[in-house]
Motif scaffolding. Structure first.
Motif, PDB file in Angstrom:
ATOM      1  N   GLY A 293       0.823  -1.207   0.000  1.00  0.00           N
ATOM      2  CA  GLY A 293       0.000   0.000   0.000  1.00  0.00           C
ATOM      3  C   GLY A 293       0.857   1.257   0.000  1.00  0.00           C
ATOM      4  O   GLY A 293       0.541   2.226  -0.707  1.00  0.00           O
ATOM      5  N   LYS A 294       1.925   1.205   0.789  1.00  0.00           N
ATOM      6  CA  LYS A 294       2.817   2.359   0.849  1.00  0.00           C
ATOM      7  C   LYS A 294       3.507   2.553  -0.485  1.00  0.00           C
ATOM      8  O   LYS A 294       3.705   3.669  -0.970  1.00  0.00           O
ATOM      9  N   LEU A 295       3.907   1.447  -1.164  1.00  0.00           N
ATOM     10  CA  LEU A 295       4.534   1.543  -2.469  1.00  0.00           C
ATOM     11  C   LEU A 295       3.577   2.155  -3.467  1.00  0.00           C
ATOM     12  O   LEU A 295       3.960   2.992  -4.303  1.00  0.00           O
ATOM     13  N   ALA A 296       2.341   1.780  -3.409  1.00  0.00           N
ATOM     14  CA  ALA A 296       1.346   2.351  -4.320  1.00  0.00           C
ATOM     15  C   ALA A 296       1.139   3.834  -4.029  1.00  0.00           C
ATOM     16  O   ALA A 296       0.991   4.644  -4.966  1.00  0.00           O
ATOM     17  N   GLN A 297       1.196   4.200  -2.713  1.00  0.00           N
ATOM     18  CA  GLN A 297       1.021   5.620  -2.372  1.00  0.00           C
ATOM     19  C   GLN A 297       2.205   6.433  -2.863  1.00  0.00           C
ATOM     20  O   GLN A 297       2.033   7.566  -3.383  1.00  0.00           O
ATOM     21  N   LEU A 298       3.408   5.900  -2.753  1.00  0.00           N
ATOM     22  CA  LEU A 298       4.588   6.605  -3.247  1.00  0.00           C
ATOM     23  C   LEU A 298       4.516   6.801  -4.748  1.00  0.00           C
ATOM     24  O   LEU A 298       4.906   7.842  -5.291  1.00  0.00           O
ATOM     25  N   LYS A 299       4.043   5.854  -5.416  1.00  0.00           N
ATOM     26  CA  LYS A 299       3.913   5.978  -6.868  1.00  0.00           C
ATOM     27  C   LYS A 299       2.889   7.040  -7.212  1.00  0.00           C
ATOM     28  O   LYS A 299       3.066   7.808  -8.183  1.00  0.00           O
ATOM     29  N   LEU A 300       1.866   7.149  -6.432  1.00  0.00           N
ATOM     30  CA  LEU A 300       0.890   8.218  -6.676  1.00  0.00           C
ATOM     31  C   LEU A 300       1.502   9.596  -6.383  1.00  0.00           C
ATOM     32  O   LEU A 300       1.281  10.565  -7.136  1.00  0.00           O
ATOM     33  N   ASP A 301       2.276   9.612  -5.301  1.00  0.00           N
ATOM     34  CA  ASP A 301       2.935  10.899  -4.983  1.00  0.00           C
ATOM     35  C   ASP A 301       3.924  11.260  -6.079  1.00  0.00           C
ATOM     36  O   ASP A 301       4.048  12.467  -6.448  1.00  0.00           O
ATOM     37  N   ARG A 302       4.634  10.382  -6.586  1.00  0.00           N
ATOM     38  CA  ARG A 302       5.580  10.695  -7.679  1.00  0.00           C
ATOM     39  C   ARG A 302       4.822  11.248  -8.863  1.00  0.00           C
ATOM     40  O   ARG A 302       5.294  12.188  -9.535  1.00  0.00           O
ATOM     41  N   GLU A 303       3.732  10.684  -9.177  1.00  0.00           N
ATOM     42  CA  GLU A 303       2.965  11.185 -10.313  1.00  0.00           C
ATOM     43  C   GLU A 303       2.493  12.628 -10.029  1.00  0.00           C
ATOM     44  O   GLU A 303       2.476  13.493 -10.939  1.00  0.00           O
ATOM     45  N   GLY A 304       2.177  12.873  -8.783  1.00  0.00           N
ATOM     46  CA  GLY A 304       1.791  14.255  -8.443  1.00  0.00           C
ATOM     47  C   GLY A 304       2.981  15.225  -8.584  1.00  0.00           C
ATOM     48  O   GLY A 304       2.806  16.351  -9.050  1.00  0.00           O
ATOM     49  N   LEU A 305       4.193  14.794  -8.158  1.00  0.00           N
ATOM     50  CA  LEU A 305       5.384  15.623  -8.277  1.00  0.00           C
ATOM     51  C   LEU A 305       5.732  15.833  -9.728  1.00  0.00           C
ATOM     52  O   LEU A 305       6.192  16.930 -10.123  1.00  0.00           O
ATOM     53  N   LEU A 306       5.562  14.857 -10.551  1.00  0.00           N
ATOM     54  CA  LEU A 306       5.883  15.001 -11.967  1.00  0.00           C
ATOM     55  C   LEU A 306       4.961  16.015 -12.629  1.00  0.00           C
ATOM     56  O   LEU A 306       5.361  16.639 -13.630  1.00  0.00           O
ATOM     57  N   SER A 307       3.844  16.197 -12.039  1.00  0.00           N
ATOM     58  CA  SER A 307       2.959  17.206 -12.628  1.00  0.00           C
ATOM     59  C   SER A 307       3.436  18.627 -12.325  1.00  0.00           C
ATOM     60  O   SER A 307       3.095  19.569 -13.022  1.00  0.00           O
ATOM     61  N   ARG A 308       4.334  18.779 -11.264  1.00  0.00           N
ATOM     62  CA  ARG A 308       4.808  20.095 -10.917  1.00  0.00           C
ATOM     63  C   ARG A 308       6.285  20.269 -11.264  1.00  0.00           C
ATOM     64  O   ARG A 308       6.758  21.376 -11.471  1.00  0.00           O
TER      65      ARG A 308
END
Length: 499
Positions: A293-308
């Motif tokens: 679950g944490k790995l999936a959350q990190l991947k979501l956060d990375r996608e959010g950072l890539l947007s900025r």
């Protein structure tokens, strides 16, 4: 008596009288001369014998011959029917034997006596009628016996080989009596032959049948007593049922033994598996999914950072380092951990336990069934052994019963057949047919002429013999030719002389 003597010139002594008698020689011409000398002797002998034959011929009477004929075929009475058994059943004689038998019956003394008694002794023998009427019973029997012989002499029976016709003829001085006697003989013959060949009412078959029926009744009593005394309803059926029951019990016993061995083997196997199987086991267990679950959350956060940020920005590189480190930990299992876990009874153990209980119950049931089958087989064997001990007696009674029943049935059939045969034979003789009945002859025959001829010939022959004997017994030489022939000398002269 005058005769002629022969004078001869003899150069020596004349022979004696014995020499003349021994050496006299005659020629055929001498016999004529010498027999003529004995004519009066021969005439006397001839007349004496001829007159005796003539007197005998005049006493002969005419006889009348009545004739008839029979047609004989093979009848039922000649077919051999044994009283017991079937040996040689249906054997028949040949035609010549049948004809010979019927001829013997026709010429039997009993049949002739029946004819004499039916026609009447006085009518057949009128010359002895008065003597028969005044005779005693013993004398009448003797006269009838003589009459039987007289009828036999006058009765003629003729047969021929391979011929079914019998010819009969009877001679008598009265044509009516000849006809009556011969026709009566035929009628009495048809009656007498039936009583002789078929016989009267013979109760031998009935007595034998009653004897067998009595023995059968006694055997039935013994048979029923044997069955009731041994508590047997039907010996054969009971033995058959026990044999079948024994076979079934043996088969079921063997099948039960095989099933018991199978169940015991399965029970041992289940018990071994049950001993190796734990009674409890983990029912279910939860896994710790927080790293994933944490790995999936990190991947979501990375996608959010890539947007900025740009991909090479420091925040992006930091989160990617975290993701890589976490993925490495997940893949190596360093992040895995136990979650919630629940344990309880082992289902396999429970199944094995249930199977063991079922097999134990089956083994116990099969053991009881096997014991019951063994006891049943033992009981059936004992009953069969008992029946085997009783079987010889039963077989003897049954065999006697069957034989007696067969004899009663056979003799009943034979008795009915014999009665039917007697009844049919009593109604007529189909195999004997009268071809020609006797009729009164119109002309008679006499032996007067043959007797006269024979008397004449015999008288002439006897007279000639007497003349020859007298001629040969006379002494001396009777004729000159005989003297010359005997003495071998010529006869010079002859002279007559008187005795």
């Amino acid at each position: 008596m005058s005769t002629t003597s022969a004078w001869t010139s003899v150069p020596h002594d004349p022979p004696s009288r014995s020499d003349w008698a021994a050496r006299a020689r005659y020629a055929p011409t001498d016999f004529v001369t010498l027999l003529w000398r004995e004519r009066w002797l021969m005439l006397g002998v001839f007349l004496a014998i001829f007159l005796i034959g003539l007197g005998f011929a005049t006493t002969l009477k005419k006889t009348y011959t009545a004739s008839s004929s029979l047609f004989v075929r093979l009848g039922q009475e000649y077919v051999y029917e044994p009283r017991a058994g079937d040996a040689a059943r249906g054997a028949v004689p040949d035609v010549d034997q049948v004809i010979q038998s019927e001829s013997e019956i026709l010429g039997s003394g009993e049949l002739r006596e029946r004819v004499i008694r039916k026609v009447g002794f006085a009518r057949i023998f009128p010359s002895s009628a008065a003597k028969y009427a005044s005779a005693s019973p013993e004398g009448k029997r003797k006269l009838i016996a003589e009459g039987r012989d007289a009828v036999a002499r006058s009765l003629k029976i003729e047969t021929a080989p391979d011929n079914s016709i019998i010819r009969l003829s009877y001679q008598n001085g009265d044509p009516e009596v000849a006809e009556k006697v011969l026709n009566t003989l035929l009628e009495e013959y048809l009656i007498y032959r039936r009583s002789l060949l078929i016989g009267g009412s013979d109760n031998g078959l009935e007595r034998q049948r009653d004897l067998f029926a009595q023995k059968l009744a006694e055997n039935d009593v013994a048979y029923q007593a044997f069955l009731s005394g041994n508590d047997i309803g039907d010996f054969t059926a009971q033995k058959t049922a026990l044999t079948q029951l024994q076979a079934q019990a043996e088969s079921q016993k063997y099948a039960t033994e095989a099933q018991l061995q199978d169940r015991m083997g399965r029970l041992a196997s289940v018990q071994g598996e049950l001993a190796r199987t734990p009674a409890e086991s983990v029912l279910y267990r939860d896994s710790d999914m927080s790293a994933s679950g944490k790995l999936a959350q990190l991947k979501l956060d990375r996608e959010g950072l890539l947007s900025r940020y740009r991909p090479d920005a420091q925040p992006v590189r930091d989160i990617e380092a975290q993701i890589a480190q976490l993925e490495q930990g997940v893949s190596s299992g360093r992040t895995a951990g136990d979650g919630a876990r629940r344990s309880g009874p082992n289902p396999i153990w429970q199944t094995l336990q249930s199977t063991r209980n079922d097999l134990s119950a089956e083994v116990a049931a099969l053991q009881q069934s096997l014991a019951a089958y063994r006891q049943q087989v033992q009981d059936v064997n004992q009953r069969l052994l008992r029946l085997s001990e009783l079987e010889p007696t039963f077989n003897q009674l049954s065999r006697d019963r069957d034989v007696l029943s067969t004899n009663v049935r056979d003799f009943t059939v034979k008795e009915q057949q014999d009665q039917a045969q007697r009844q049919m034979s009593a109604e007529g003789s189909d195999n004997i047919r009268i071809v020609q009945r006797a009729v009164a002859p119109s002309t008679g025959k006499s032996l007067k002429k043959p007797i006269l001829v024979l008397a004449f010939l015999f008288a002439g022959f006897t007279a000639a013999c007497a003349g020859l004997v007298r001629m040969l017994l006379r002494p001396g030489l009777q004729t000159p030719a005989s003297a010359a022939r005997t003495l071998n000398l010529p006869v010079l002269a002859t002279a007559a002389y008187k005795r």
